[in-house]
Design an enzyme around this catalytic site. Structure first.
Site: not given
Ligand code: ADP
Ligand code: G6P
Length: 471
Positions: A371, A162
């Protein structure tokens, strides 16, 4: 033991074992993106989830939730220190996020990381039925794919990261780089958020393991073919749209605006309190705009929602202290009685309140230094039913690949960030509508169910697994 055809393995279980009353358990909405995001799929798919309950000590006894069986893994204080706070969140996390904070290499943590990964792998190997599928999630469990393969060569194994997967220059710093790579390559499909990550792993496996790489999406290693690829994660778009359409949510949004003093413009940021999120750089930019008189309190307010996170790691505690002192300084210098310049809220909110906040925000400021994806950006777009509002988005968030119509910015460049904020604040409504419509159109075709289907279909080209996903 009852076995399942699909087993998800993630550091966290998707339930909060505190939410039990009268023996009933509810889905947990954790402040992190993963658990909430998979909820939409797994609620309707017979499966087992192997994970940690979030509490130190023995594993709690958790009942099934619908057709999802919980398989909790116990983590002691030492496990948490070495595996979760240590190797996962003080070594891998900063290194994988461009080393925006210094990664710590502590030799003691590695043994615990490996031992805890083994525990997760053994539980998954026991829980999966013959010929079934195991889907391993994220950087906490990078050794698990190979450990499952050693125990259960009959099953399909997927791994999805992720967070960003770093370029070779950074990954090469890891003392245990070869073991970590081999661990991931135990999977049949290694999925990432962005194409660059697949390119990075291809380069690394060729260099460190002498593996043969075909294109950017196939690695031949020890007689097996491992596929790689980008599968940008998304949100439950329909859920956020339905919330945004609710009358009580709209009323609440109007109330929030009135509580904020009916300013001309509301800027909003919603982050886990993490140094990757760029909160300090954002506050600096905003405070300079106030100092220079380019933004005026009363006319404009900023709302910063921040959920405290990983507070047993010192860097996170220190970050929180710095942010709180900066918010105090900004309010002390630029606020007025009853009119703070920055509204700072460190509280968890339910989904309806978040939807109301998104509707209140004229400008959503999402400026992480790095991110993996950033689901908050997608939630904001999903909540803007009338196609108004501006998204200021870091080019270093995974979402930037998809939201090319956002006001993209390099958050390290404070002057550039100030200009981008002003540009978004002063944009022509027709331009905003065009940008928001394009982003909403993209999101409609790329929600969480499509993400999972696309990943699982690639993992199992026969369609055996994907057929179980509703919708
Ligand atoms: P990360 O996974 O790094 O925390 P994301 O933006 O991808 O970042 O996901 C964060 C998730 O947490 C989003 O679904 C968001 O709605 C949720 N969230 C963030 N802040 C809060 C809060 N204060 N209360 C409840 N949920 C929150
Ligand atoms: C990121 C990670 C997730 C993690 C979440 C919250 O999104 O990719 O794996 O669950 O942050 O962090 P936490 O440490 O609270 O689980």
């Amino acid at each position: 033991m009852r076995q399942s055809s699909l087993v998800v393995v993630a550091n966290r279980l998707p339930v909060d074992d505190n939410s039990a009353f009268d023996g009933a358990f509810e889905w947990r909405r954790s402040p992190g993106g993963l658990a909430g995001a998979l909820h939409a799929i797994l609620e309707q798919t017979p499966a087992t989830w192997v994970g940690w309950s979030g509490h130190e000590g023995p594993a709690p006894d958790l009942p099934d939730i619908g057709s999802l069986r919980m398989c909790p893994i116990a983590l002691s204080a030492d496990d948490l220190a070495g595996y979760y706070e240590g190797f996962a969140n003080s070594t891998l996390w900063p290194l994988y996020h461009d080393a925006v904070e210094q990664a710590v290499f502590d030799r003691g943590w590695w043994e615990t990381y490996r031992e805890v990964n083994r525990r997760f792998a053994e539980a998954a190997a026991e829980a999966v039925e013959p010929g079934g599928t195991v889907w391993v999630q994220d950087y906490h469990l990078q050794l698990v794919p190979q450990m499952i393969r050693e125990r259960r060569p009959d099953v399909l194994i997927g791994f999805f990261l992720h967070v960003p997967f770093p370029p070779p220059e950074l990954f090469m710093q890891l003392p245990r780089r070869i073991e970590l790579l081999r661990g991931m390559l135990g999977a049949d499909l290694v999925g990432f958020q962005r194409p660059q990550a697949a390119h990075n792993i291809a380069q690394l496996t060729a260099k460190l393991l002498g593996a043969e790489v075909t294109g950017d999406d196939q690695i031949s290693f020890e007689g097996r073919t491992i596929r790689t690829g980008a599968f940008p994660m998304s949100i439950d778009v329909a859920e956020m749209q339905a919330l945004a359409a609710r009358r009580d949510v709209r009323t609440r949004a109007a109330q929030l605006r009135s509580d904020l003093g009916r300013p001309r413009r509301v800027l909003l940021s919603v982050d886990r309190l993490d140094y990757i999120k760029g909160i300090e750089q954002r506050l600096t930019a905003y405070s300079e705009l106030l100092r220079d008189g380019r933004v005026k309190v009363r006319d404009t307010v900023m709302v910063q929602v921040a959920v405290p996170s990983r507070e047993r790691v010192e860097k996170y505690r220190r970050l929180r202290d710095r942010i709180e002192s900066e918010v105090g300084r900004i309010n002390g210098e630029y606020g007025r009685v009853g009119e703070p310049a920055v509204h700072y809220l460190i509280q968890p909110f339910d989904r309806a309140e978040l939807a109301a906040l998104y509707q209140t925000a004229d400008i959503m400021v999402v400026t992480p230094l790095r991110d993996g994806m950033n689901l908050v950006a997608k939630e904001y777009v999903a909540a803007r039913a009338d196609a108004t509002g501006a998204l200021v988005l870091s080019e270093f968030a995974g979402a930037a690949d998809e939201f090319t119509d956002a006001f993209q910015v390099n958050p390290h460049d404070v002057d550039g960030l100030k200009e981008r904020l002003l540009q978004a604040m002063e944009a022509d409504p027709a331009d905003l509508e065009r940008r928001m419509t394009a982003m909403r159109d993209h999101l409609t075709g790329h929600d969480i169910v499509q993400w999972a289907r696309s990943y699982l279909t690639t993992l199992d080209s026969t369609g055996r697994v994907a057929a179980r996903i509703p919708g």
